[in-house]
Write a protein that holds these residues in place. Structure first.
Motif, PDB file in Angstrom:
ATOM      1  N   ARG A  12       0.828  -1.223   0.000  1.00 33.02           N
ATOM      2  CA  ARG A  12       0.000   0.000   0.000  1.00 33.02           C
ATOM      3  C   ARG A  12       0.854   1.261   0.000  1.00 33.02           C
ATOM      4  N   ALA A  13       1.872   1.303   0.823  1.00 31.60           N
ATOM      5  CA  ALA A  13       2.703   2.513   0.900  1.00 31.60           C
ATOM      6  C   ALA A  13       3.390   2.800  -0.436  1.00 31.60           C
ATOM      7  N   ALA A  14       3.898   1.743  -1.090  1.00 31.09           N
ATOM      8  CA  ALA A  14       4.574   1.934  -2.373  1.00 31.09           C
ATOM      9  C   ALA A  14       3.599   2.416  -3.440  1.00 31.09           C
ATOM     10  N   SER A  15       2.413   1.885  -3.456  1.00 30.83           N
ATOM     11  CA  SER A  15       1.422   2.311  -4.451  1.00 30.83           C
ATOM     12  C   SER A  15       0.926   3.722  -4.165  1.00 30.83           C
ATOM     13  N   GLU A  16       0.728   4.052  -2.897  1.00 29.74           N
ATOM     14  CA  GLU A  16       0.356   5.428  -2.553  1.00 29.74           C
ATOM     15  C   GLU A  16       1.416   6.414  -3.039  1.00 29.74           C
ATOM     16  N   LEU A  17       2.673   6.078  -2.852  1.00 31.73           N
ATOM     17  CA  LEU A  17       3.748   6.964  -3.284  1.00 31.73           C
ATOM     18  C   LEU A  17       3.727   7.137  -4.793  1.00 31.73           C
ATOM     19  N   PHE A  18       3.517   6.050  -5.527  1.00 29.03           N
ATOM     20  CA  PHE A  18       3.462   6.149  -6.985  1.00 29.03           C
ATOM     21  C   PHE A  18       2.341   7.083  -7.423  1.00 29.03           C
ATOM     22  N   TYR A  19       1.127   6.860  -6.923  1.00 25.46           N
ATOM     23  CA  TYR A  19      -0.003   7.666  -7.391  1.00 25.46           C
ATOM     24  C   TYR A  19       0.072   9.106  -6.871  1.00 25.46           C
ATOM     25  N   ASP A  20       0.595   9.324  -5.669  1.00 23.78           N
ATOM     26  CA  ASP A  20       0.814  10.697  -5.210  1.00 23.78           C
ATOM     27  C   ASP A  20       1.833  11.414  -6.093  1.00 23.78           C
ATOM     28  N   THR A  21       2.930  10.742  -6.399  1.00 17.66           N
ATOM     29  CA  THR A  21       4.010  11.342  -7.179  1.00 17.66           C
ATOM     30  C   THR A  21       3.551  11.736  -8.570  1.00 17.66           C
ATOM     31  N   THR A  22       2.723  10.923  -9.179  1.00 16.26           N
ATOM     32  CA  THR A  22       2.334  11.159 -10.569  1.00 16.26           C
ATOM     33  C   THR A  22       1.068  11.996 -10.699  1.00 16.26           C
ATOM     34  N   LEU A  23       0.028  11.660  -9.944  1.00 15.19           N
ATOM     35  CA  LEU A  23      -1.269  12.310 -10.152  1.00 15.19           C
ATOM     36  C   LEU A  23      -1.269  13.773  -9.730  1.00 15.19           C
ATOM     37  N   ARG A  24      -0.423  14.149  -8.776  1.00 18.74           N
ATOM     38  CA  ARG A  24      -0.409  15.558  -8.372  1.00 18.74           C
ATOM     39  C   ARG A  24      -0.038  16.485  -9.530  1.00 18.74           C
ATOM     40  N   ASN A  25       0.624  15.956 -10.532  1.00 26.95           N
ATOM     41  CA  ASN A  25       1.034  16.768 -11.676  1.00 26.95           C
ATOM     42  C   ASN A  25      -0.098  17.045 -12.656  1.00 26.95           C
ATOM     43  N   ILE A  26      -1.223  16.362 -12.506  1.00 28.77           N
ATOM     44  CA  ILE A  26      -2.355  16.578 -13.421  1.00 28.77           C
ATOM     45  C   ILE A  26      -3.627  16.968 -12.669  1.00 28.77           C
ATOM     46  N   GLY A  27      -3.473  17.367 -11.414  1.00 29.87           N
ATOM     47  CA  GLY A  27      -4.627  17.803 -10.637  1.00 29.87           C
ATOM     48  C   GLY A  27      -5.219  16.757  -9.730  1.00 29.87           C
ATOM     49  N   GLY A  28      -4.566  15.596  -9.629  1.00 25.48           N
ATOM     50  CA  GLY A  28      -5.053  14.556  -8.734  1.00 25.48           C
ATOM     51  C   GLY A  28      -4.551  14.770  -7.321  1.00 25.48           C
ATOM     52  N   GLU A  29      -5.399  14.482  -6.354  1.00 24.99           N
ATOM     53  CA  GLU A  29      -4.996  14.607  -4.955  1.00 24.99           C
ATOM     54  C   GLU A  29      -5.755  13.595  -4.116  1.00 24.99           C
ATOM     55  N   GLN A  30      -5.141  13.194  -3.021  1.00 29.02           N
ATOM     56  CA  GLN A  30      -5.836  12.312  -2.092  1.00 29.02           C
ATOM     57  C   GLN A  30      -7.033  13.041  -1.507  1.00 29.02           C
TER      58      GLN A  30
END
Length: 242
Positions: A12-30
């Motif tokens: 879970r931690a590794a996947s959270e890091l991946f999606y946080d790292t990438t999605l924040r660049n296109i307007g994605g946020e937790q």
């Protein structure tokens, strides 16, 4: 059309890091996190795999990007962080004249894309899914039965894939080694629609995975019913009563 999807992950931690790292660049946020689920923008979530819910494999998720420059930033952030390139930024005219995308693999090998094209949805939210299936005709039949209850329709049919679209987004079912262990939720207009979905699909011989009812574990008023698709993925039609 899509209410949300949930994937199961090995770390879970590794996947959270991946999606946080990438999605924040296109307007994605937790937009939510609890003991079980992490949610981005309300429509994409992940949870740890377990014996009853194995890791999701061979899924493709395209996330809407506000511009081509944001697509570039998504891919650059991912590759700089060491994630595997699955296709550099650039036009993909085979999909549409304005289509511009970039692709990365998440820690479990699923394909994550940032895409910008005419008719974009909300930045960071799901634009489309590609789900691999053992039998395209069987997938077309199943999701064709789900469509009236989930607010989508058959849009395109090719020898190796079919595409369903709604007011927002699309889901394509593509011939290949099947996608495994993804949870797909579609919007309903009321509780009666949820009931009718479950009745129609189970009477047609599809496997029940949860009778219609309120699931207050998600939130008060969450009313859903669950059926397995021909490849064993969990499909829910849900009305939120909000």
């Amino acid at each position: 059309m899509l209410d949300h999807i949930t994937i199961r992950v090995s770390d879970r931690a590794a996947s959270e890091l991946f999606y946080d790292t990438t999605l924040r660049n296109i307007g994605g946020e937790q937009t939510g996190r609890d003991e079980q689920y992490t949610v981005w923008n309300g429509d994409f979530s992940l949870a740890s795999a377990d014996d009853d819910n194995p890791v999701t494999r061979r899924l493709h998720v395209g996330f809407s990007s506000p511009s081509r420059e944001h697509v570039d930033a998504f891919w650059r952030a991912g590759t700089v962080a060491g994630y595997q390139d699955d296709g550099p930024p650039g036009p993909r005219p085979q999909y549409s004249p304005s289509y511009y995308g970039a692709f990365l693999l998440d820690p479990d090998g699923n394909s994550a894309e940032a895409v910008h094209h005419d008719g974009d949805g909300s930045p960071g939210r799901i634009d489309h899914l590609w789900i691999r299936v053992a039998d395209v005709a069987a997938a077309k039949e199943f999701y064709g039965r789900v469509a009236p209850f989930g607010g989508f329709r058959l849009n395109r049919e090719l020898p190796d894939r079919v595409q369903f679209t709604g007011l927002t987004g699309s889901v394509s079912f593509v011939a290949g080694e099947p996608t495994e262990n993804v949870h797909l939720a579609f919007d309903a207009t009321d509780n009666d629609t949820v009931d009718a979905f479950h009745r129609e699909l189970t009477e047609a011989g599809y496997r029940d995975n949860g009778a219609p009812g309120e699931r207050a574990i998600y939130h008060p008023g969450y009313y859903g019913a669950f059926v397995l698709d021909p490849d064993g993925n969990n499909v829910v039609v849900v009305y939120h009563n909000r």
